[in-house]
Design a protein around this motif. Sequence first.
Motif, short mmCIF file in Angstrom:
data_model
loop_
_atom_site.label_atom_id
_atom_site.label_comp_id
_atom_site.label_asym_id
_atom_site.label_seq_id
_atom_site.Cartn_x
_atom_site.Cartn_y
_atom_site.Cartn_z
N PHE A 13 31.33 17.74 -1.21
CA PHE A 13 30.59 17.54 -2.45
C PHE A 13 29.20 18.16 -2.30
O PHE A 13 28.65 18.20 -1.20
N GLY A 14 28.63 18.64 -3.40
CA GLY A 14 27.30 19.22 -3.37
C GLY A 14 26.56 19.00 -4.67
O GLY A 14 27.13 18.49 -5.64
N PRO A 15 25.29 19.39 -4.72
CA PRO A 15 24.46 19.18 -5.91
C PRO A 15 25.05 19.80 -7.18
O PRO A 15 24.85 19.28 -8.27
N ALA A 19 26.89 17.04 -12.59
CA ALA A 19 27.28 16.74 -13.98
C ALA A 19 28.65 16.09 -14.04
O ALA A 19 28.84 15.08 -14.75
N GLN A 20 29.62 16.62 -13.29
CA GLN A 20 30.96 16.05 -13.33
C GLN A 20 31.01 14.66 -12.69
O GLN A 20 31.64 13.75 -13.22
N VAL A 21 30.34 14.50 -11.56
CA VAL A 21 30.33 13.19 -10.89
C VAL A 21 29.65 12.15 -11.78
O VAL A 21 30.14 11.03 -11.95
N ALA A 22 28.52 12.52 -12.39
CA ALA A 22 27.82 11.60 -13.29
C ALA A 22 28.70 11.21 -14.47
O ALA A 22 28.69 10.05 -14.90
N GLU A 43 22.16 7.16 -9.60
CA GLU A 43 22.35 7.25 -8.15
C GLU A 43 23.05 8.53 -7.71
O GLU A 43 23.08 8.84 -6.52
N VAL A 44 23.60 9.29 -8.65
CA VAL A 44 24.41 10.47 -8.30
C VAL A 44 23.62 11.52 -7.52
O VAL A 44 24.11 11.99 -6.49
N PRO A 45 22.41 11.94 -7.95
CA PRO A 45 21.72 12.98 -7.17
C PRO A 45 21.49 12.60 -5.70
O PRO A 45 21.72 13.42 -4.80
N GLY A 46 21.07 11.38 -5.43
CA GLY A 46 20.85 10.93 -4.05
C GLY A 46 22.15 10.86 -3.27
O GLY A 46 22.20 11.21 -2.08
N THR A 51 23.96 10.71 0.82
CA THR A 51 24.87 9.62 1.15
C THR A 51 26.30 10.08 1.41
O THR A 51 26.93 9.65 2.38
N VAL A 52 26.83 10.95 0.55
CA VAL A 52 28.22 11.36 0.70
C VAL A 52 28.45 12.11 2.02
O VAL A 52 29.56 12.13 2.54
#
Length: 182
Positions: A13-15, A19-22, A43-46, A51-52
């Motif tokens: 996963f990356g930055p 949009a899709q994860v959010a 919390e998605v950007p962090g 974290t991931v």
Amino acid sequence: MKIVAGTLEVREFGPHDEAQVAAFVAAGDRTALPPGSPATADEVPGWLGETVHQHRLDGRGVHLVMVDISSGEIVGSIGLRDTNWEAGSCEIGYGVRADRRSRGYATEAAGAVGRWALTEGGMRRVQLHARVDNVASLRAAEKAGFHREGTLRMAEWEDGQAYNLAVFSMIGTDLDTLATGP
């Protein structure tokens, strides 16, 4: 790490996935995300930035995303966990979005990540557990080249109920069979 498997790209996963994860998180649909995914879109950007990746940095495994090459859509996630470096073993787990199931994504990803773990990943054994009532997951494991070894009776607890788990494995000698066919 990046693996191309049939119609999929499997990578960390990356930055650029923000949009899709959010959108998944906002919709309350975590089927395409690994355990420990964010609870809120804030919390998605962090999570994507740090974290991931902690799982890999700690040597416990890796969380990967399955992306459909033609559309660029995230269709699921797959990962390695419970890594035992001394024994050379780990467990593979995957999840596919409900609206993208039955297209072979889990099979493609599980086979490719299993082969990667046994070659470049330094593992001797990759195991997979699937609930015996999850016929699609059982078929995906078998089609990916994993061998069913048995059943762990009442080994998973979910929603107040115990379930049996089928145990599958892939080891280095299985790769020869996969390369040449049955």
